[in-house]
Design a protein around this motif. Structure first.
Motif, PDB file in Angstrom:
ATOM      1  N   LYS A 204      34.865 -27.446 -34.690  1.00 47.74           N
ATOM      2  CA  LYS A 204      34.616 -27.410 -33.247  1.00 47.74           C
ATOM      3  C   LYS A 204      34.546 -25.975 -32.740  1.00 47.74           C
ATOM      4  O   LYS A 204      33.725 -25.646 -31.879  1.00 47.74           O
ATOM      5  N   MET A 205      35.418 -25.125 -33.280  1.00 46.06           N
ATOM      6  CA  MET A 205      35.408 -23.720 -32.858  1.00 46.06           C
ATOM      7  C   MET A 205      34.083 -23.051 -33.184  1.00 46.06           C
ATOM      8  O   MET A 205      33.587 -22.210 -32.430  1.00 46.06           O
ATOM      9  N   MET A 206      33.495 -23.419 -34.313  1.00 50.00           N
ATOM     10  CA  MET A 206      32.253 -22.777 -34.736  1.00 50.00           C
ATOM     11  C   MET A 206      31.119 -23.085 -33.774  1.00 50.00           C
ATOM     12  O   MET A 206      30.408 -22.183 -33.318  1.00 50.00           O
ATOM     13  N   TRP A 207      30.943 -24.371 -33.447  1.00 52.21           N
ATOM     14  CA  TRP A 207      29.795 -24.680 -32.578  1.00 52.21           C
ATOM     15  C   TRP A 207      30.108 -24.461 -31.105  1.00 52.21           C
ATOM     16  O   TRP A 207      29.243 -24.068 -30.327  1.00 52.21           O
ATOM     17  N   MET A 208      31.372 -24.663 -30.694  1.00 57.18           N
ATOM     18  CA  MET A 208      31.737 -24.383 -29.310  1.00 57.18           C
ATOM     19  C   MET A 208      31.699 -22.882 -29.039  1.00 57.18           C
ATOM     20  O   MET A 208      31.318 -22.434 -27.952  1.00 57.18           O
ATOM     21  N   GLY A 209      32.111 -22.103 -30.059  1.00 55.01           N
ATOM     22  CA  GLY A 209      32.051 -20.655 -29.921  1.00 55.01           C
ATOM     23  C   GLY A 209      30.622 -20.174 -29.752  1.00 55.01           C
ATOM     24  O   GLY A 209      30.344 -19.242 -28.998  1.00 55.01           O
ATOM     25  N   LEU A 210      29.703 -20.843 -30.447  1.00 59.50           N
ATOM     26  CA  LEU A 210      28.285 -20.489 -30.336  1.00 59.50           C
ATOM     27  C   LEU A 210      27.779 -20.732 -28.915  1.00 59.50           C
ATOM     28  O   LEU A 210      27.006 -19.942 -28.370  1.00 59.50           O
ATOM     29  N   LEU A 211      28.266 -21.809 -28.284  1.00 55.79           N
ATOM     30  CA  LEU A 211      27.817 -22.151 -26.934  1.00 55.79           C
ATOM     31  C   LEU A 211      28.563 -21.359 -25.865  1.00 55.79           C
ATOM     32  O   LEU A 211      27.952 -20.739 -24.994  1.00 55.79           O
ATOM     33  N   ILE A 212      29.890 -21.378 -25.937  1.00 59.16           N
ATOM     34  CA  ILE A 212      30.717 -20.805 -24.881  1.00 59.16           C
ATOM     35  C   ILE A 212      30.743 -19.280 -24.937  1.00 59.16           C
ATOM     36  O   ILE A 212      30.812 -18.609 -23.907  1.00 59.16           O
ATOM     37  N   ILE A 213      30.733 -18.730 -26.153  1.00 55.28           N
ATOM     38  CA  ILE A 213      30.848 -17.280 -26.317  1.00 55.28           C
ATOM     39  C   ILE A 213      29.515 -16.658 -26.716  1.00 55.28           C
ATOM     40  O   ILE A 213      29.093 -15.635 -26.173  1.00 55.28           O
ATOM     41  N   GLY A 214      28.839 -17.286 -27.673  1.00 57.59           N
ATOM     42  CA  GLY A 214      27.602 -16.707 -28.212  1.00 57.59           C
ATOM     43  C   GLY A 214      26.488 -16.597 -27.191  1.00 57.59           C
ATOM     44  O   GLY A 214      25.812 -15.562 -27.101  1.00 57.59           O
ATOM     45  N   VAL A 215      26.299 -17.651 -26.389  1.00 56.53           N
ATOM     46  CA  VAL A 215      25.209 -17.635 -25.413  1.00 56.53           C
ATOM     47  C   VAL A 215      25.436 -16.582 -24.320  1.00 56.53           C
ATOM     48  O   VAL A 215      24.538 -15.776 -24.033  1.00 56.53           O
ATOM     49  N   PRO A 216      26.635 -16.528 -23.683  1.00 57.27           N
ATOM     50  CA  PRO A 216      26.871 -15.452 -22.708  1.00 57.27           C
ATOM     51  C   PRO A 216      26.753 -14.059 -23.323  1.00 57.27           C
ATOM     52  O   PRO A 216      26.254 -13.133 -22.673  1.00 57.27           O
ATOM     53  N   LEU A 217      27.210 -13.907 -24.574  1.00 51.39           N
ATOM     54  CA  LEU A 217      27.099 -12.606 -25.234  1.00 51.39           C
ATOM     55  C   LEU A 217      25.632 -12.234 -25.428  1.00 51.39           C
ATOM     56  O   LEU A 217      25.236 -11.074 -25.229  1.00 51.39           O
ATOM     57  N   LEU A 218      24.809 -13.228 -25.802  1.00 54.34           N
ATOM     58  CA  LEU A 218      23.378 -12.981 -25.977  1.00 54.34           C
ATOM     59  C   LEU A 218      22.740 -12.562 -24.657  1.00 54.34           C
ATOM     60  O   LEU A 218      21.915 -11.629 -24.622  1.00 54.34           O
ATOM     61  N   ILE A 219      23.119 -13.238 -23.573  1.00 51.34           N
ATOM     62  CA  ILE A 219      22.582 -12.879 -22.255  1.00 51.34           C
ATOM     63  C   ILE A 219      22.989 -11.459 -21.881  1.00 51.34           C
ATOM     64  O   ILE A 219      22.184 -10.675 -21.367  1.00 51.34           O
ATOM     65  N   THR A 220      24.255 -11.118 -22.161  1.00 48.70           N
ATOM     66  CA  THR A 220      24.735  -9.762 -21.873  1.00 48.70           C
ATOM     67  C   THR A 220      23.954  -8.729 -22.664  1.00 48.70           C
ATOM     68  O   THR A 220      23.563  -7.677 -22.135  1.00 48.70           O
ATOM     69  N   LEU A 221      23.709  -9.014 -23.933  1.00 52.74           N
ATOM     70  CA  LEU A 221      22.949  -8.079 -24.772  1.00 52.74           C
ATOM     71  C   LEU A 221      21.520  -7.913 -24.243  1.00 52.74           C
ATOM     72  O   LEU A 221      20.959  -6.813 -24.297  1.00 52.74           O
ATOM     73  N   MET A 222      20.944  -8.988 -23.739  1.00 54.36           N
ATOM     74  CA  MET A 222      19.596  -8.901 -23.170  1.00 54.36           C
ATOM     75  C   MET A 222      19.597  -8.027 -21.912  1.00 54.36           C
ATOM     76  O   MET A 222      18.679  -7.246 -21.682  1.00 54.36           O
ATOM     77  N   LEU A 223      20.675  -8.146 -21.099  1.00 57.16           N
ATOM     78  CA  LEU A 223      20.791  -7.312 -19.905  1.00 57.16           C
ATOM     79  C   LEU A 223      20.972  -5.844 -20.274  1.00 57.16           C
ATOM     80  O   LEU A 223      20.392  -4.950 -19.644  1.00 57.16           O
ATOM     81  N   VAL A 224      21.785  -5.612 -21.320  1.00 60.11           N
ATOM     82  CA  VAL A 224      21.979  -4.234 -21.790  1.00 60.11           C
ATOM     83  C   VAL A 224      20.664  -3.675 -22.319  1.00 60.11           C
ATOM     84  O   VAL A 224      20.322  -2.508 -22.071  1.00 60.11           O
ATOM     85  N   MET A 225      19.898  -4.506 -23.024  1.00 61.95           N
ATOM     86  CA  MET A 225      18.606  -4.077 -23.546  1.00 61.95           C
ATOM     87  C   MET A 225      17.651  -3.731 -22.408  1.00 61.95           C
ATOM     88  O   MET A 225      16.890  -2.759 -22.502  1.00 61.95           O
ATOM     89  N   ARG A 226      17.730  -4.515 -21.323  1.00 64.51           N
ATOM     90  CA  ARG A 226      16.869  -4.226 -20.172  1.00 64.51           C
ATOM     91  C   ARG A 226      17.274  -2.904 -19.528  1.00 64.51           C
ATOM     92  O   ARG A 226      16.413  -2.096 -19.149  1.00 64.51           O
ATOM     93  N   TYR A 227      18.592  -2.699 -19.399  1.00 67.35           N
ATOM     94  CA  TYR A 227      19.089  -1.430 -18.859  1.00 67.35           C
ATOM     95  C   TYR A 227      18.608  -0.271 -19.732  1.00 67.35           C
ATOM     96  O   TYR A 227      18.127   0.756 -19.218  1.00 67.35           O
TER      97      TYR A 227
END
Length: 247
Positions: A204-227
């Protein structure tokens, strides 16, 4: 095999397949796929480990993210072995805290590595955000040199690294909390069920981590890339289409 297919295969072998194995193979039964808790964990961990080793061997270079992925998998195995050395069938009572610490450690190490040699080709910033598979780094650095803007360029890379490290620090805290959320209830179950529930919690940690943590982290990285792209346009004087590699 193209890069897109490789990436999808890597996600499947490193995340989805281990989750399926832990969810459906941890039980002890008559079906051939019922491997039991120990062998299910061995198979689940061998998939990302084998994927990482194959990448190291075939690509003839050490990818930083692959190394951290292998380290995380190895530490999961170490904590799992430790968890199963308790009395009887029960897992050790301090297992959730060790697992949570392991989960946070990987993100903390990534954050620390992000702040080291941010301007070098093999830096974590290049692996995460300022990738030469996306940005035309040579063209950008040539324009920066022509404008004598190296100081501003270096400062831009440093700021991008700080922002990315900050997102990884948040990820460390979130990983720690998520591990405790799933593993502490395992200790309340009957001893005979704890090992199987431990495997289920890791899944559960593996797939929940992908959703709860991985997706926001990906969005943050995209924002940093835009900056980063906006700042690079200003520092280099290049048009937006010239800071990226042609598609």
């Amino acid at each position: 095999m193209d890069k897109g297919t490789k990436s999808l295969l890597n996600v499947f072998l490193s995340v989805l397949a281990p989750v399926l194995v832990l969810d459906h193979c941890s039980a002890s039964g008559d079906s051939w796929w019922h491997l039991g808790t120990t062998w299910a964990m061995v198979v689940a961990l061998s998939l990302p480990t084998g994927c990482g080793i194959y990448s190291l061997v075939t690509e003839k270079k050490v990818e930083v993210l692959t190394v951290f992925g292998l380290l995380g998998t190895i530490l999961t195995g170490v904590v799992t072995v430790y968890a199963n050395t308790g009395e009887g069938a029960a897992i050790r009572p301090d297992t959730p805290w060790w697992f949570a610490a392991k989960e946070a450690l990987i993100a903390l190490l990534l954050a620390g590595a992000m702040l080291v040699n941010t301007r070098k080709e093999g830096s974590m910033l290049r692996a995460f955000v300022y990738s030469d598979a996306i940005f035309d780094v040579k063209n950008i650095e040539k324009a920066v040199a022509e404008k004598d803007a190296r100081a501003q360029y270096d400062r831009t890379l440093d700021h991008a690294a700080y922002m990315t490290a900050g997102s990884l620090l948040f990820s460390a805290l979130a990983n720690f909390a998520l591990a405790l959320f799933f593993l502490l209830p395992v200790l309340d179950a009957p001893a005979a069920q704890q090992t199987e529930l431990y495997n289920s919690a890791v899944s559960k940690m593996m797939w929940m981590g992908l959703l709860i943590i991985g997706v926001p982290l990906l969005i943050t990285l995209m924002l940093v890339m835009r900056y980063l792209s906006n700042k690079l346009i200003a520092v280099s004087g290049l048009a937006e289409e010239r800071i990226f590699l042609p598609r």
